[in-house]
Design an enzyme around this catalytic site. Sequence first.
Site, PDB file in Angstrom:
ATOM      1  N   TYR A   1       0.853  -1.189   0.000  1.00  0.00           N
ATOM      2  CA  TYR A   1       0.000   0.000   0.000  1.00  0.00           C
ATOM      3  C   TYR A   1       0.883   1.230   0.000  1.00  0.00           C
ATOM      4  CZ  TYR A   1      -3.597   3.313   1.629  1.00  0.00           C
ATOM      5  OH  TYR A   1      -4.449   4.381   1.770  1.00  0.00           O
TER       6      TYR A   1
ATOM      7  N   ASP B   1       9.358   2.905  -0.179  1.00  0.00           N
ATOM      8  CA  ASP B   1       8.296   3.617   0.540  1.00  0.00           C
ATOM      9  C   ASP B   1       8.501   3.324   2.024  1.00  0.00           C
ATOM     10  OD1 ASP B   1       6.070   4.517   1.815  1.00  0.00           O
ATOM     11  OD2 ASP B   1       4.620   3.519   0.514  1.00  0.00           O
TER      12      ASP B   1
ATOM     13  N   LYS C   1       4.241   9.317   8.758  1.00  0.00           N
ATOM     14  CA  LYS C   1       4.013   8.806  10.115  1.00  0.00           C
ATOM     15  C   LYS C   1       5.002   9.367  11.149  1.00  0.00           C
ATOM     16  CE  LYS C   1       1.862   4.608   8.278  1.00  0.00           C
ATOM     17  NZ  LYS C   1       0.453   4.656   8.589  1.00  0.00           N
TER      18      LYS C   1
END
Length: 469
Positions: free
Chosen positions: A186, A281, A309
């Site tokens: 994702y 990522d 994050k």
Amino acid sequence: MQCAALSSKVATTLAQKPVVATRSGRKAVAVRAVAAQVTETKLNTKRSEEIFKEAQELLPGGVNSPVRAFKSVGGQPIVFDHVKGAYCWDADNNKYIDYVGSWGPAIVGHANDEVSDALKAQIDKGTSFGAPCELENVLAKMVIDRVPSVEMVRFVNSGTEACLSVVRLMRAYTGREKIIKFTGCYHGHADQFLVQAGSGVLTLGLSDSPGVPATTAAATLTAQYNNLESVKALFEANKGEIAGLILEPVVGNSGFIPPTKEFLQGLRQLCTQEGAVLCFDEVMTGFRIAKGCAQEHFGVTPDLTTMGKVIGGGLPVGAYGGKKEIMQMVAPAGPMYQAGTLSGNPLAMVAGIKTLEILGRPGAYEHLDTITKRLINGILDAAKETGHAMCGGSISGMFGFFFCEGPVSCFEDAKASDTAKFGRFHRGMLEQGVYLAPSQFEAGFTSLAHTEEDIDATIEAARKVLASL
Ligand SMILES: Cc1ncc(COP(=O)(O)O)c(C=O)c1O
Ligand SMILES: N[C@H](C=O)CCC(=O)O
């Protein structure tokens, strides 16, 4: 991945049970996701239920991000009231040991005093300038110092924004259009990533999303994680057309799946050989599994890196960075356009700076590694003692487990695990005061605030719940 005991119990796979029976007796269709058999709960969640009922009239599905809705584990979501350290409290004042950590950002513990004090001081100076400020340089230097591939960085407001920008950059830099991603990975909700994606897309059993133009989806090619041959085949079949490859260097969005070092090295080699850009990522793994991110942990350096994050310390921040030669293509240094009203805002920068500062102190990553290993080993042992097939593992403050013998090395393996059992386990843990991600297809996170006592209490809870399944 380490494996616990074997069990002959039949695995229930995704898409077999489409209906979730909620505690209140209502039925909610979980779009082809597995339903957990929800037993009558001992928790008092009256207020949570009232708030969520109202939310369902106000917000699609009652939430602002799908995976929060508990669709694949059954029951209704716990509505949070406040958080501190390793704990969260719901609207009925039930306390939980939290292993979601706001999906990763809370690595120094929720509402950390030092981060909060820094934020309070910044609020009085202004929360958004829409103009350059020195704090952007401070955070940029911290990122550049720590992350091997990063010579220059651009701050954005989310992981999604970082990943969609990086794909535009790969395309601008190479003059090619196709990209490669992996099934079950994702990279946010931008059109080009909603092709066999992980996280909520996988949790809800949505293989693709309406609204994504066919031409956009067609430019995203998918390979199998930990399978270098599947990547080679795509490069062969699309000679000179691949702009770049993006991957989670440790998968967290199909559950926790580590790569083999050879796989990462092979990708590095292939991209160099084919003139394609390699992007890690690190929105989830960045500053979580090592001070210099996954690329430092595995010793493999990508061309570009996305972050999110942890770098925002609980505020909305994302970033992408890499080689100067490539980053100089970003406007206004170069022609590739990307912008943001709130990008680099001082409040978010302050939270990121303080968080990275705390993580830079001696012993931080050792603590994460020690407690997380203790946790996963304890859960695996408990599964073995109680006769459940389970495999799992951890790297620093990131962990996960599957109800199957394992090993799980790609999304296809993860999908074959017993997700219905995970749903029952999740509910049982909630009743024991432990908050796990409400999906088999999400990783777990620990923080500097988790203590050995928290871990041991969690293992004891897991033993009780596993014995009852
Ligand atoms: C690896 C990865 N990339 C990208 C994203 C997207 O980040 P965000 O939710 O901040 O848009 C996420 C999480 O959602 C993620 O885990
Ligand atoms: N798996 C996602 C990010 O890592 C979970 C967060 C979300 O989509 O709400």
